[in-house]
Design a protein around this motif. Structure first.
Motif, PDB file in Angstrom:
ATOM      1  N   GLY A  59       0.882  -1.217   0.105  1.00 26.75           N
ATOM      2  CA  GLY A  59       0.062   0.007  -0.162  1.00 26.75           C
ATOM      3  C   GLY A  59       1.071   1.312  -0.015  1.00 26.75           C
ATOM      4  N   SER A  60       2.048   1.145   0.630  1.00 29.70           N
ATOM      5  CA  SER A  60       2.909   2.534   0.591  1.00 29.70           C
ATOM      6  C   SER A  60       3.581   2.411  -0.675  1.00 29.70           C
ATOM      7  CB  SER A  60       4.140   2.128   1.748  1.00 29.70           C
ATOM      8  OG  SER A  60       3.472   1.849   3.008  1.00 29.70           O
ATOM      9  N   ASN A  63       0.949   4.584  -2.612  1.00 25.72           N
ATOM     10  CA  ASN A  63       1.016   5.789  -2.323  1.00 25.72           C
ATOM     11  C   ASN A  63       2.136   6.534  -2.918  1.00 25.72           C
ATOM     12  OD1 ASN A  63      -1.031   5.669  -0.439  1.00 25.72           O
ATOM     13  ND2 ASN A  63      -0.031   5.575   1.430  1.00 25.72           N
ATOM     14  N   SER A  88       3.389   6.630   5.062  1.00 22.19           N
ATOM     15  CA  SER A  88       3.691   6.655   3.912  1.00 22.19           C
ATOM     16  C   SER A  88       2.511   7.625   2.947  1.00 22.19           C
ATOM     17  CB  SER A  88       3.592   5.392   2.890  1.00 22.19           C
ATOM     18  OG  SER A  88       2.424   4.654   3.051  1.00 22.19           O
ATOM     19  N   ASP A  89       1.474   7.878   3.414  1.00 24.34           N
ATOM     20  CA  ASP A  89       0.698   8.786   3.108  1.00 24.34           C
ATOM     21  C   ASP A  89       1.452  10.091   2.820  1.00 24.34           C
ATOM     22  OD1 ASP A  89      -0.874   6.868   4.006  1.00 24.34           O
ATOM     23  OD2 ASP A  89      -2.332   7.890   2.925  1.00 24.34           O
ATOM     24  N   THR A 131      -7.646   9.859   3.819  1.00 20.87           N
ATOM     25  CA  THR A 131      -7.622   8.452   4.171  1.00 20.87           C
ATOM     26  C   THR A 131      -8.713   8.192   4.909  1.00 20.87           C
ATOM     27  OG1 THR A 131      -5.180   8.811   4.696  1.00 20.87           O
ATOM     28  CG2 THR A 131      -6.230   6.820   5.935  1.00 20.87           C
ATOM     29  N   SER A 181      -4.110  -1.406   0.629  1.00 24.05           N
ATOM     30  CA  SER A 181      -3.116  -2.348   0.916  1.00 24.05           C
ATOM     31  C   SER A 181      -3.615  -3.671   1.197  1.00 24.05           C
ATOM     32  CB  SER A 181      -2.736  -1.760   2.203  1.00 24.05           C
ATOM     33  OG  SER A 181      -1.719  -2.742   2.973  1.00 24.05           O
ATOM     34  N   TYR A 183      -2.073  -6.001   3.230  1.00 22.50           N
ATOM     35  CA  TYR A 183      -0.976  -6.348   4.498  1.00 22.50           C
ATOM     36  C   TYR A 183      -1.713  -7.046   5.349  1.00 22.50           C
ATOM     37  CZ  TYR A 183       2.624  -6.191   8.010  1.00 22.50           C
ATOM     38  OH  TYR A 183       3.584  -6.473   8.992  1.00 22.50           O
ATOM     39  N   GLY A 193       1.316  -6.253  -0.097  1.00 24.53           N
ATOM     40  CA  GLY A 193       0.631  -6.051  -1.722  1.00 24.53           C
ATOM     41  C   GLY A 193      -0.314  -4.784  -1.505  1.00 24.53           C
TER      42      GLY A 193
HETATM   43  C1  LIG Z   1      -4.108   3.965   6.075  1.00 31.82           C
HETATM   44  C2  LIG Z   1      -2.701   3.270   5.488  1.00 31.82           C
HETATM   45  N1  LIG Z   1      -2.418   3.643   4.431  1.00 31.82           N
HETATM   46  C3  LIG Z   1      -1.422   3.142   3.716  1.00 31.82           C
HETATM   47  C4  LIG Z   1      -0.705   1.739   4.560  1.00 31.82           C
HETATM   48  C5  LIG Z   1       0.672   1.001   3.747  1.00 31.82           C
HETATM   49  O1  LIG Z   1       0.070  -0.056   3.380  1.00 31.82           O
HETATM   50  P1  LIG Z   1       1.276  -1.224   3.486  1.00 31.82           P
HETATM   51  O2  LIG Z   1       1.513  -1.771   4.879  1.00 31.82           O
HETATM   52  O3  LIG Z   1       0.809  -2.246   2.732  1.00 31.82           O
HETATM   53  O4  LIG Z   1       2.625  -0.676   2.999  1.00 31.82           O
HETATM   54  C6  LIG Z   1      -1.371   1.488   5.794  1.00 31.82           C
HETATM   55  C7  LIG Z   1      -0.817   0.266   6.410  1.00 31.82           C
HETATM   56  O5  LIG Z   1      -1.227  -0.515   6.894  1.00 31.82           O
HETATM   57  C8  LIG Z   1      -2.490   1.809   6.318  1.00 31.82           C
HETATM   58  O6  LIG Z   1      -3.068   1.708   7.206  1.00 31.82           O
END
Ligand SMILES: Cc1ncc(COP(=O)(O)O)c(C=O)c1O
Length: 394
Positions: A59-60, A63, A88-89, A131, A181, A183, A193
């Motif tokens: 998910g990161s 972003n 990461s946002d 978000t 995401s 995760y 992923g």
């Molecule tokens: C709101 C939000 N954005 C982005 C992410 C990033 O996802 P990832 O852990 O797959 O990098 C997360 C992770 O848990 C999240 O909670």
């Protein structure tokens, strides 16, 4: 520590394993990004209700890829961001040299507060990066109409809210781009992923390129690809790097797990939603917040928020959680108020935390605990009994 109530339980089924084994047993198999990735993207797009999806490795990454696309398409501007979100946002915005502008949260859905967003929009605002926190919808009719009128780009982070809706339409279908995401503890998992989703063909092609080093051969349209190849006669057609990209690709194993998990996503979401409302019903309303805006929500981890801002109460709660082996995270999404984090120091010097009262409460007195599909009503009864038994002071 072995938890009696973990954040997640058993997110990899025997069917998921069978799908992986079937893939691994194939002769002449390709395990890097190939047909199953394309199929998962197609099925995900169908489930979500968008035209295009691009499967990435987190998910990161979704972003970062999204904000890199904004850099290529628009170059500069301010991006309005939540203070309660994943790191990461915000990183993706500052890493692409956009100016971050921070907004406090609405305590009733933990998402950016409508009025604070509207207050902070100005002529330099490029985008709002919403978000949808812990399964809650962050949209309101006033906000959507305002952004449309001001022609501000809307980007959605739906990493914690797969299946949640606004006006009966899935979140992730409203923004120019939306990110998911997969995760570990999220609504569904592909080990690691993420997905970048859009209805815009130009954004889709760009996302495909940036996922694979900026390579032109990743474009899903021969006409466009051939045009660029013609413009670059000195380059090998298979190695034209149009933009500075990344390697954010996922792989076939992640894709077959995704395809398998997607089949039970709706069913699991129903159980999680039932559990969420049962928690709300059973928790002592004088001790914990239960007055959330729940319309369209689809929660994967229950937000346990102390009503009173009292550190002794907080210590009592943490002791009870630890003693009963209930796994928890303080600060709800991403560890609480991002403005307090060292990585943001450069940007937060002039910020007065008194203007961010709601996220400050969550930072110190907000938690989440597990709400997973194998959790049953009896266990929630037990957990709520424990939580309600804590004798808080005033
Ligand atoms: C709101 C939000 N954005 C982005 C992410 C990033 O996802 P990832 O852990 O797959 O990098 C997360 C992770 O848990 C999240 O909670």
């Amino acid at each position: 520590m072995k938890f009696s109530h973990p954040l997640m339980h058993d997110n990899f089924s025997s069917r998921d394993m069978d799908a992986v084994v079937k893939l691994l047993k194939k002769k002449d198999k390709i395990l890097t990004q190939s047909k199953n990735v394309a199929l998962f993207e197609k099925e995900w797009s169908k489930w979500l209700g968008v035209r295009y999806s691009v499967f990435v490795n987190s998910g990161s990454s979704a972003n970062l890829l999204t904000m890199s696309m904004m850099k290529i398409l628009y170059d500069k501007g301010e991006v309005i961001l939540p203070t309660l979100t994943w790191v990461s946002d915000i990183n993706s915005v500052i890493q692409n040299n956009f100016k971050p502008v921070f907004v406090d949260i609405n305590p009733m859905n933990l998402c950016m507060a409508e009025n604070d967003i509207i207050k902070k929009v100005n002529k330099n605002t490029l985008a709002v990066f919403m978000t949808h926190v812990q399964g809650f919808n962050g949209f309101t009719p006033k906000l959507i109409a305002f952004l449309k009128e001001k022609k501000i780009i809307l980007i959605e982070d739906v990493c914690e809210s797969h299946g949640a809706t606004y006006k009966n339409k899935k979140l992730g279908t409203f923004g120019a781009v939306s990110n998911f995401s997969f995760y570990y503890a999220h609504h569904m998992s592909t080990i690691e992923g993420g997905m970048v989703c859009t209805n815009d063909k130009k954004i889709y092609q760009l996302a495909r390129m940036l996922r694979s080093h900026g390579m032109v051969r990743e474009i899903d349209d021969k006409k466009i690809e051939n045009k660029i190849v013609k413009k670059n006669p000195t380059l090998s057609p298979k190695f034209i790097f149009l933009h500075p990209g990344y390697n954010f690709r996922n792989n076939e194993i992640g894709a077959v797990i995704g395809l398998s998990q997607l089949k039970r996503l709706n069913k699991n979401n129903k159980i999680r939603t039932r559990n969420f409302f049962y928690f709300l019903k059973k928790l002592d309303k004088s001790k914990y917040r239960t007055n959330f805006i729940t319309k369209g929500s689809c929660n994967y981890a229950f937000p346990l928020i102390l009503k009173r801002a009292n550190f002794k109460n907080r210590d009592k709660l943490e002791t009870i959680l630890k003693n009963n082996k209930i796994e928890y995270r303080r600060g709800n999404a991403g560890g609480g108020n991002q403005l307090r984090q060292p990585y943001l120091k450069k940007y937060t010097k002039k910020i007065n935390l008194n203007n961010f009262k709601e996220v400050e409460h969550i930072h110190f007195f907000g938690y989440y605990i597990g709400n997973y599909p194998s959790l049953d009503i009896k266990k929630i009864d037990k957990i709520c009994k424990i939580l309600n038994s804590v004798k808080y002071g005033y």
